[in-house]
Scaffold this motif. Structure first.
Motif, PDB file in Angstrom:
ATOM      1  N   ILE A 142       0.834  -1.200   0.000  1.00 40.80           N
ATOM      2  CA  ILE A 142       0.000   0.000   0.000  1.00 40.80           C
ATOM      3  C   ILE A 142       0.871   1.254   0.000  1.00 40.80           C
ATOM      4  N   GLN A 143       1.956   1.206   0.762  1.00 43.43           N
ATOM      5  CA  GLN A 143       2.898   2.324   0.796  1.00 43.43           C
ATOM      6  C   GLN A 143       3.441   2.616  -0.600  1.00 43.43           C
ATOM      7  N   GLY A 157      -2.552  10.270 -10.272  1.00 43.31           N
ATOM      8  CA  GLY A 157      -2.625  11.527  -9.536  1.00 43.31           C
ATOM      9  C   GLY A 157      -3.706  11.500  -8.482  1.00 43.31           C
ATOM     10  N   ILE A 158      -3.828  10.361  -7.793  1.00 38.04           N
ATOM     11  CA  ILE A 158      -4.899  10.165  -6.808  1.00 38.04           C
ATOM     12  C   ILE A 158      -4.309   9.988  -5.404  1.00 38.04           C
ATOM     13  N   LEU A 159      -4.897  10.709  -4.443  1.00 39.51           N
ATOM     14  CA  LEU A 159      -4.565  10.511  -3.039  1.00 39.51           C
ATOM     15  C   LEU A 159      -5.368   9.326  -2.530  1.00 39.51           C
ATOM     16  N   LEU A 160      -4.697   8.372  -1.913  1.00 42.64           N
ATOM     17  CA  LEU A 160      -5.349   7.114  -1.553  1.00 42.64           C
ATOM     18  C   LEU A 160      -6.612   7.329  -0.717  1.00 42.64           C
ATOM     19  N   GLY A 161      -6.538   8.231   0.248  1.00 47.95           N
ATOM     20  CA  GLY A 161      -7.679   8.431   1.126  1.00 47.95           C
ATOM     21  C   GLY A 161      -8.628   9.535   0.711  1.00 47.95           C
ATOM     22  N   ALA A 183      -2.336  -5.577   3.888  1.00 50.24           N
ATOM     23  CA  ALA A 183      -2.558  -4.518   2.898  1.00 50.24           C
ATOM     24  C   ALA A 183      -3.882  -3.813   3.165  1.00 50.24           C
ATOM     25  N   ALA A 184      -4.908  -4.587   3.464  1.00 48.84           N
ATOM     26  CA  ALA A 184      -6.235  -4.009   3.715  1.00 48.84           C
ATOM     27  C   ALA A 184      -6.232  -3.112   4.943  1.00 48.84           C
ATOM     28  N   LYS A 185      -5.533  -3.531   6.000  1.00 45.97           N
ATOM     29  CA  LYS A 185      -5.456  -2.726   7.220  1.00 45.97           C
ATOM     30  C   LYS A 185      -4.874  -1.343   6.923  1.00 45.97           C
ATOM     31  N   GLY A 189      -6.904   2.133   6.793  1.00 44.75           N
ATOM     32  CA  GLY A 189      -6.478   3.161   7.735  1.00 44.75           C
ATOM     33  C   GLY A 189      -6.218   4.497   7.068  1.00 44.75           C
ATOM     34  N   LEU A 190      -5.812   4.471   5.809  1.00 43.96           N
ATOM     35  CA  LEU A 190      -5.575   5.703   5.051  1.00 43.96           C
ATOM     36  C   LEU A 190      -6.859   6.268   4.444  1.00 43.96           C
ATOM     37  N   GLY A 191      -7.947   5.504   4.577  1.00 41.89           N
ATOM     38  CA  GLY A 191      -9.234   6.014   4.119  1.00 41.89           C
ATOM     39  C   GLY A 191      -9.674   5.571   2.745  1.00 41.89           C
TER      40      GLY A 191
END
Length: 367
Positions: A142-143, A157-161, A183-185, A189-191
């Protein structure tokens, strides 16, 4: 027993197979530990720390292999290391044989005893050595995915959350095991809006109970995969079949339907990959684009956070390594079923059924 720890040779691999505390424990059991000079530097461990713990520092890798009865590594031997391997020597490392016929053939010819971290399985059906590295890889997926979704990194160009008033990214995770769960956690957590697909209803039921409301579970079948791949901004491949090549559950036709600048992180690449368009990459050159979709297929993802990974790995390998060194591989395997499941090759015989099946090779039972 003489235990050897060579420096890793895989590109951008910074982990080492044993920390100084592990050296002390080996010595307490009466064993000798040889460490190649500089082996721990990538994990922040100096030669002096190993020397203080009681290890003997060795200049060249060949000396390690020549003198050691048990060699511990992190990743599979590379072609330049094949000549160092000798008959009856025990090599304890991640092999992932089913991902490479070349490696399987080469190691078979050396007639070593190959004990694979990834196929050690305990009485509860868990993979104690694979688990911490899968935890690291799942979280890092995810990082890395969030990073490569950025426009300067060629992503969408997308913010994950997302932010208030703007929808978050769609994260699709295929496989609800250790990698997928971690990965799901992080994604949740990032939204992000997260979907986990798995073939086990019981696993999905468990995940549905423990995950937050922004995580949805789906049965993993071709139709659901096809639909979710199309909508994904970030796709995580987290499929595992113990010892065998990962099934390719995402076809190139599916990849072609993905959004321009979407990202695929194929964590299963060290077992051959679960996406048809995946091919191995390195930390130095981690991505490529195909069908305008970014593919991140680094085969040693945890190597990027070597300090964390090295300590986590030694925590779980050391008890098995001590048992092998104390008893010899034969007695250790006969008395501990987990170690028996880890024995993939013995003196030129293939003793892992999944690997033998992957390459249509002869399978032999362990004796």
């Amino acid at each position: 027993m003489i235990v050897g720890i060579p420096k890793e040779t895989k590109p951008d691999e910074y982990r080492v197979a044993l920390i100084p505390a592990g050296v002390e424990e080996m010595l307490r059991h009466g064993h000798t530990v040889l460490i190649e000079k500089g082996a721990g530097l990538g994990s922040g461990i100096s030669d002096q720390e190993y020397k203080k713990a009681g290890a003997k520092l060795i200049d060249e890798p060949k000396e390690i292999y020549d003198q050691s009865q048990l060699v511990m590594k992190v990743k599979e031997p590379l072609p330049e290391e094949y000549p160092f391997l000798r008959e009856d020597q025990i090599l304890f490392t991640f092999f992932h044989f089913a991902a490479s016929k070349e490696l399987t053939d080469a190691v078979t010819k050396t007639k070593i005893v190959a004990i694979a971290y990834e196929t050690i399985r305990d009485e509860h059906g868990q993979h104690p050595i694979l688990t911490p590295m899968s935890e690291v890889a799942g979280r890092m997926s995810i990082q890395e995915g969030a990073k490569y979704l950025e426009k300067p990194m060629l992503g969408r160009g997308i913010l994950l959350g997302g932010v208030p008033g703007v929808a978050p990214a769609e994260v699709v995770i295929i496989g609800g095991g250790i990698v997928g769960t971690n990965a799901a956690k992080v994604a949740a957590g990032l939204g992000a809006r997260v979907t986990i697909l798995d073939i086990s209803v019981n696993r999905l039921r468990y995940l549905d109970d423990i995950m937050p409301k922004n995580v949805v579970t789906l049965m993993s079948n071709t139709q659901n995969i096809r639909e979710k791949v199309t909508s994904a901004d970030l796709l995580i491949g987290a499929v595992l079949v113990e010892g065998a090549r990962a099934p390719r559950v995402v076809t190139k036709e599916m990849v072609q339907t993905m959004k321009s600048g979407a990202v695929i992180i194929d964590v299963a690449i060290d077992q051959g990959g679960c996406v048809e368009t995946s091919k191995p990459t390195t930390h130095s050159n981690p991505i490529y684009k195909e069908y305008d979709v970014i593919h991140y297929c680094v085969t040693n993802i945890p190597g990027a956070v070597a300090c964390t990974s090295t300590h986590a790995l030694t925590n779980v390998t050391l008890p098995y390594a001590l048992e092998i060194a104390d008893k010899g591989y034969g007695r250790a395997a006969r008395e501990n079923q987990a170690i028996l499941r880890g024995v993939n090759m013995v003196k030129g015989r293939l003793t892992n059924k999944a690997v033998a099946s992957a390459f249509d090779m002869t399978y032999s039972t362990f004796e």
